[in-house]
Write an enzyme that holds these catalytic residues in place. Structure first.
Site, PDB file in Angstrom:
ATOM      1  N   LYS A  40      22.714  37.674  -2.623  1.00 14.11           N
ATOM      2  CA  LYS A  40      22.637  37.157  -1.246  1.00 14.11           C
ATOM      3  C   LYS A  40      23.790  36.193  -0.988  1.00 14.11           C
ATOM      4  O   LYS A  40      23.627  34.971  -0.994  1.00 14.11           O
ATOM      5  CB  LYS A  40      21.268  36.485  -1.020  1.00 14.11           C
ATOM      6  CG  LYS A  40      20.941  36.264   0.449  1.00 14.11           C
ATOM      7  CD  LYS A  40      19.468  35.986   0.622  1.00 14.11           C
ATOM      8  CE  LYS A  40      19.087  35.564   2.021  1.00 14.11           C
ATOM      9  NZ  LYS A  40      19.357  36.545   3.066  1.00 14.11           N
TER      10      LYS A  40
ATOM     11  N   TYR B  84      22.989  32.054  -0.504  1.00 16.60           N
ATOM     12  CA  TYR B  84      22.062  31.301   0.333  1.00 16.60           C
ATOM     13  C   TYR B  84      20.672  31.899   0.257  1.00 16.60           C
ATOM     14  O   TYR B  84      20.481  33.004  -0.280  1.00 16.60           O
ATOM     15  CB  TYR B  84      22.568  31.248   1.786  1.00 16.60           C
ATOM     16  CG  TYR B  84      22.420  32.541   2.566  1.00 16.60           C
ATOM     17  CD1 TYR B  84      23.180  33.659   2.248  1.00 16.60           C
ATOM     18  CD2 TYR B  84      21.517  32.647   3.618  1.00 16.60           C
ATOM     19  CE1 TYR B  84      23.037  34.841   2.963  1.00 16.60           C
ATOM     20  CE2 TYR B  84      21.373  33.818   4.334  1.00 16.60           C
ATOM     21  CZ  TYR B  84      22.136  34.917   3.999  1.00 16.60           C
ATOM     22  OH  TYR B  84      21.989  36.098   4.697  1.00 16.60           O
TER      23      TYR B  84
ATOM     24  N   ARG C  94      15.022  34.667  -6.423  1.00 15.34           N
ATOM     25  CA  ARG C  94      16.200  35.446  -6.010  1.00 15.34           C
ATOM     26  C   ARG C  94      17.451  34.570  -6.016  1.00 15.34           C
ATOM     27  O   ARG C  94      18.536  35.035  -6.376  1.00 15.34           O
ATOM     28  CB  ARG C  94      15.979  36.066  -4.627  1.00 15.34           C
ATOM     29  CG  ARG C  94      17.137  36.975  -4.233  1.00 15.34           C
ATOM     30  CD  ARG C  94      16.872  37.737  -2.959  1.00 15.34           C
ATOM     31  NE  ARG C  94      16.698  36.845  -1.831  1.00 15.34           N
ATOM     32  CZ  ARG C  94      16.237  37.224  -0.642  1.00 15.34           C
ATOM     33  NH1 ARG C  94      15.900  38.498  -0.441  1.00 15.34           N
ATOM     34  NH2 ARG C  94      16.105  36.372   0.346  1.00 15.34           N
TER      35      ARG C  94
ATOM     36  N   GLU D 276      20.083  49.404   5.015  1.00 11.97           N
ATOM     37  CA  GLU D 276      19.182  48.356   5.524  1.00 11.97           C
ATOM     38  C   GLU D 276      19.686  47.927   6.893  1.00 11.97           C
ATOM     39  O   GLU D 276      20.666  48.477   7.406  1.00 11.97           O
ATOM     40  CB  GLU D 276      19.120  47.179   4.544  1.00 11.97           C
ATOM     41  CG  GLU D 276      20.470  46.563   4.245  1.00 11.97           C
ATOM     42  CD  GLU D 276      20.444  45.525   3.129  1.00 11.97           C
ATOM     43  OE1 GLU D 276      19.382  44.915   2.880  1.00 11.97           O
ATOM     44  OE2 GLU D 276      21.509  45.314   2.520  1.00 11.97           O
TER      45      GLU D 276
ATOM     46  N   LEU E 138      19.757  44.321  -0.209  1.00  3.90           N
ATOM     47  CA  LEU E 138      19.178  43.049  -0.636  1.00  3.90           C
ATOM     48  C   LEU E 138      17.706  43.292  -0.983  1.00  3.90           C
ATOM     49  O   LEU E 138      17.010  44.002  -0.252  1.00  3.90           O
ATOM     50  CB  LEU E 138      19.284  41.996   0.478  1.00  3.90           C
ATOM     51  CG  LEU E 138      18.822  40.621   0.018  1.00  3.90           C
ATOM     52  CD1 LEU E 138      19.847  39.985  -0.923  1.00  3.90           C
ATOM     53  CD2 LEU E 138      18.570  39.699   1.196  1.00  3.90           C
TER      54      LEU E 138
ATOM     55  N   ARG F  46      43.232  25.207  -3.678  1.00  2.05           N
ATOM     56  CA  ARG F  46      42.849  26.610  -3.495  1.00  2.05           C
ATOM     57  C   ARG F  46      43.375  27.428  -4.667  1.00  2.05           C
ATOM     58  O   ARG F  46      44.562  27.368  -4.997  1.00  2.05           O
ATOM     59  CB  ARG F  46      43.438  27.147  -2.191  1.00  2.05           C
ATOM     60  CG  ARG F  46      42.981  28.560  -1.838  1.00  2.05           C
ATOM     61  CD  ARG F  46      43.631  29.013  -0.543  1.00  2.05           C
ATOM     62  NE  ARG F  46      43.145  30.303  -0.084  1.00  2.05           N
ATOM     63  CZ  ARG F  46      43.566  31.476  -0.536  1.00  2.05           C
ATOM     64  NH1 ARG F  46      44.485  31.530  -1.484  1.00  2.05           N
ATOM     65  NH2 ARG F  46      43.071  32.606  -0.039  1.00  2.05           N
TER      66      ARG F  46
HETATM   67  N1  PDD Z   1      18.359  37.900   5.942  1.00  2.00           N
HETATM   68  N2  PDD Z   1      18.693  42.581   3.968  1.00  2.00           N
HETATM   69  C1  PDD Z   1      19.665  41.732   4.349  1.00  2.00           C
HETATM   70  C2  PDD Z   1      21.068  42.226   4.418  1.00  2.00           C
HETATM   71  C3  PDD Z   1      19.341  40.399   4.698  1.00  2.00           C
HETATM   72  O1  PDD Z   1      20.316  39.543   5.086  1.00  2.00           O
HETATM   73  C4  PDD Z   1      17.989  39.980   4.668  1.00  2.00           C
HETATM   74  C5  PDD Z   1      17.573  38.571   5.003  1.00  2.00           C
HETATM   75  C6  PDD Z   1      17.004  40.916   4.253  1.00  2.00           C
HETATM   76  C7  PDD Z   1      15.551  40.545   4.137  1.00  2.00           C
HETATM   77  O2  PDD Z   1      15.315  39.673   3.066  1.00  2.00           O
HETATM   78  P1  PDD Z   1      14.118  38.620   3.088  1.00  2.00           P
HETATM   79  O3  PDD Z   1      12.885  39.385   3.361  1.00  2.00           O
HETATM   80  O4  PDD Z   1      14.130  38.040   1.740  1.00  2.00           O
HETATM   81  O5  PDD Z   1      14.432  37.628   4.188  1.00  2.00           O
HETATM   82  C8  PDD Z   1      17.402  42.193   3.903  1.00  2.00           C
HETATM   83  C9  PDD Z   1      18.083  36.514   6.243  1.00  2.00           C
HETATM   84  C10 PDD Z   1      16.760  36.315   6.895  1.00  2.00           C
HETATM   85  C11 PDD Z   1      19.240  35.926   7.053  1.00  2.00           C
HETATM   86  O6  PDD Z   1      20.357  36.188   6.647  1.00  2.00           O
HETATM   87  O7  PDD Z   1      19.015  35.233   8.030  1.00  2.00           O
END
Ligand code: PDD
Length: 287
Positions: free
Chosen positions: A151, A33, A52, A183, A207, A101
């Site tokens: 992601k 996503y 990405r 993170e 990420l 499945r």
């Molecule tokens: N999350 N690290 C993780 C584990 C994340 O899920 C996200 C983003 C980030 C930051 O990435 P970016 O700057 O590209 O949004 C870092 C999104 C916002 C979410 O899952 O809602």
């Protein structure tokens, strides 16, 4: 008010939007996503999010559901149909519905990916009170899989970590592996010490945040010193400031870690300035 969402080629009212029970996103978390912020009706860091997405898809041998131009057109039409000015667009892609499945991937020549886009409204960035009070975070072990650079929709542990934070009276959790912060649950983590901005280097462990990339570019342009390396919770607790970045939080100050106040216990000048710069530059560059 009912939203209009996009599902596999059609814009439909949310109550009529459906995906098969055999969809691999549902059965196997076999999906990726992206989340793109919308400011004043325009898309922030859009090329970065699409780059990405392509990378996530290719790392998982998943076919692209549409070209970058088609995805931009879909995002814009969705914003238009929902009259969205401030908020986010969520784009979800799965390996589709093979009809049964099975652990083996279906043949991409016969099973098309599922593509869903939906919007979520938020207050304007300036109206978000947490930016003035700052976040309290706790640390929890990072027990996620080892390809966090992709992601994927496997968000169960980040959700559990968020619940652990809430149970502890905090706002969010920082994930720790081998003694170092990887993170946040859904954001990248930073500390500031003696004017130096420290954030973990890119690898499979985190990420590769699109907000992180933009922010580090703006920080360097403003002659700030950036050190890309991992840090410990003890180092964060002894730092002058801390903050997080993500498409949903932009730049958000962190004022305590595991109950220990950071600096003065209020949002610091570097985080506050970086938030201003990020919002200003993002608005200028939005599509
Ligand atoms: N999350 N690290 C993780 C584990 C994340 O899920 C996200 C983003 C980030 C930051 O990435 P970016 O700057 O590209 O949004 C870092 C999104 C916002 C979410 O899952 O809602």
């Amino acid at each position: 008010m009912s939203r209009t969402v996009y599902v596999n080629g059609a814009f439909v009212p949310e109550a009529e939007a459906t995906v098969s029970v055999f969809d691999r996103g549902f059965l196997m978390a076999d999906g990726v996503y992206e989340v793109t912020t919308v400011m004043d009706g325009r898309l922030v860091d859009f090329p970065g999010h699409m780059a990405r997405l392509e990378r996530s898809l290719s790392e998982l041998d998943m076919p692209s559901p549409a070209t970058a131009d088609e995805l931009l057109a879909l995002h814009r039409e969705l914003l238009e149909r929902n009259g969205l000015q401030q908020g986010r667009v969520y784009l979800q892609v799965t390996r589709g519905n093979p009809g049964d499945r099975d652990f083996a991937f279906p043949d991409p020549a016969t099973v098309a990916p599922t593509l869903v886009l939906f919007t979520q409204e938020t207050p304007a960035p300036e109206a978000i009170g947490a930016a003035r009070s700052g976040l309290r975070v706790i640390s929890v072990p990072d027990i996620r899989w080892h390809r966090r650079d992709i992601k994927t929709v496997q968000l169960l542990y980040p959700s559990m970590a968020k619940m652990m934070a809430k149970a502890a009276g905090a706002d969010d959790a920082w994930l720790v592996e081998d003694g170092k912060v990887t993170e946040g649950t859904s954001n990248n983590a930073y500390i500031v010490k003696n004017g130096r901005i420290v954030t973990r280097e890119l690898s499979h462990d985190i990420l590769h945040g699109i907000t992180r990339a933009a922010l580090l570019r703006y920080a360097r342009e403003a002659q700030m010193v950036v050190e890309e390396r991992a840090f410990t919770i003890a180092e964060a607790q002894a730092a002058d400031e801390a903050f997080i970045t993500s498409a949903s939080a932009f730049v958000m100050p962190v004022v305590s870690v595991d109950g220990a106040q950071i600096g003065a216990g209020t949002p610091g000048p570097v985080a506050t300035r970086l938030r201003e710069i990020y919002l200003e530059e993002s608005r200028k560059a939005a599509l």
